[in-house]
Design an enzyme around this catalytic site. Structure first.
Site, PDB file in Angstrom:
ATOM      1  N   ALA A   1       7.300   1.943   3.428  1.00 27.04           N
ATOM      2  CA  ALA A   1       7.488   2.082   4.875  1.00 27.04           C
ATOM      3  C   ALA A   1       7.506   3.567   5.209  1.00 27.04           C
ATOM      4  CB  ALA A   1       8.786   1.418   5.325  1.00 27.04           C
ATOM      5  N   ASP A   2       7.199   3.879   6.463  1.00 27.12           N
ATOM      6  CA  ASP A   2       7.227   5.273   6.912  1.00 27.12           C
ATOM      7  C   ASP A   2       8.568   5.623   7.538  1.00 27.12           C
ATOM      8  OD1 ASP A   2       4.434   5.915   6.244  1.00 27.12           O
ATOM      9  OD2 ASP A   2       4.002   4.341   7.687  1.00 27.12           O
TER      10      ASP A   2
ATOM     11  N   THR B   1       0.847  -1.191   0.000  1.00 26.95           N
ATOM     12  CA  THR B   1       0.000   0.000   0.000  1.00 26.95           C
ATOM     13  C   THR B   1       0.884   1.243   0.000  1.00 26.95           C
ATOM     14  OG1 THR B   1      -1.543  -1.304   1.321  1.00 26.95           O
ATOM     15  CG2 THR B   1      -1.905   1.071   1.288  1.00 26.95           C
ATOM     16  N   GLY B   2       0.405   2.324  -0.615  1.00 28.77           N
ATOM     17  CA  GLY B   2       1.135   3.592  -0.573  1.00 28.77           C
ATOM     18  C   GLY B   2       1.546   4.078  -1.952  1.00 28.77           C
TER      19      GLY B   2
ATOM     20  N   GLU C   1      -0.731  -5.761   5.872  1.00 25.44           N
ATOM     21  CA  GLU C   1       0.633  -5.716   5.333  1.00 25.44           C
ATOM     22  C   GLU C   1       1.538  -6.675   6.100  1.00 25.44           C
ATOM     23  OE1 GLU C   1       0.693  -1.087   3.728  1.00 25.44           O
ATOM     24  OE2 GLU C   1       1.363  -1.523   5.749  1.00 25.44           O
TER      25      GLU C   1
ATOM     26  N   ASP D   1       6.458  -3.516  -0.694  1.00 30.65           N
ATOM     27  CA  ASP D   1       5.678  -2.619   0.162  1.00 30.65           C
ATOM     28  C   ASP D   1       6.529  -1.418   0.556  1.00 30.65           C
ATOM     29  OD1 ASP D   1       3.467  -1.780   1.582  1.00 30.65           O
ATOM     30  OD2 ASP D   1       3.252  -3.635   2.721  1.00 30.65           O
TER      31      ASP D   1
END
EC number: 5.3.1.6
Length: 236
Positions: free
Chosen positions: A92-93, A33-34, A112, A90
């Site tokens: 990541a922050d 996601t993102g 996730e 994926d």
């Protein structure tokens, strides 16, 4: 689109493309996601359409990933129907030097985590701004909580030294609701000295479904940067 925004968009596209290039024919792919992962999904769809790869199926980690996959022609499956995930891509922050992550800015960290931990190879796609020396430096830890347990979980987190805040919706009155129908508490810690233990401790609070600390799971981190106006991709 302003000229200033272009290099950033290009850089995210390049990172997404680099990750999509690692997927081989016949793979079962975890689709994250993102914004950067969205480009990976797009390029994966392009590779399928051109016949460069074939027979891949995706396992989406969110409604966003599901919608994008359908848009770009990637066939989807569910965890019930498969016995493995070959590769997951994926975002990541935050990413620390040990490749530990904080995820969940998009409130999809529970799904996730299920998909990314199952994957034989987990590829993280980020821009250089997400690199930190210590986890929790910038980003709070998202904790998904069942609605009835918000008050006791909040108190338990405060006892651990965290500063919890219920995540509120944007363009929606009231709290953010996850794809599972739960709420998210964003927790700021002064320092996360031991992410492995904090991840376990948070998940042991009754009412907590999952938290956004991902440890010992990332195999490869692809980092996008803009240097002299040009996008480059490097590995951590």
């Amino acid at each position: 689109m302003t000229a200033a925004a272009d290099p950033i968009k290009l850089m995210k596209q390049e990172v997404g493309k680099a990750a999509a290039a690692l997927v081989e024919s016949g793979s079962i792919v975890g689709l994250g996601t993102g914004s950067t992962t969205a480009y990976a999904i797009q390029f994966l769809g392009d590779r399928l359409k051109s016949g460069e790869i074939k027979d891949i199926v995706g396992v989406p980690t969110s409604f966003q990933a599901e919608v994008l996959s359908k848009q770009y022609g990637i066939p989807l499956t569910t965890l019930d129907a498969i016995d493995r995930i070959d590769i997951a891509i994926d975002g990541a922050d935050e990413v620390d030097p040990q490749k530990n992550l904080i995820k969940g800015g998009g409130a999809a960290h529970t799904r996730e985590k299920v998909v990314d931990y199952l994957a034989k190879r987990f590829i993280v796609v980020i821009d250089a701004g997400k690199l930190v020396d210590r986890l929790g430096s910038v980003f709070p830890v998202p904790v998904e909580v069942i609605p009835m347990a918000i008050a006791p979980v909040t108190r338990a987190i405060e006892k651990l030294g965290g500063k919890p805040e219920l995540r509120m919706g944007v363009k929606k009155a009231g709290p953010v609701i996850t794809d599972q129908g739960n709420m998210v508490i964003d927790v700021k810690f002064d320092a996360i000295g031991d992410p492995v233990n904090l991840e376990k401790t948070l998940n042991n609070i009754p009412g907590v479904l999952e938290n956004g600390i991902f440890v010992n799971c990332a195999d490869l981190v692809l980092i996008g940067e803009v240097k002299d106006g040009q996008p480059i991709v490097r590995q951590l």
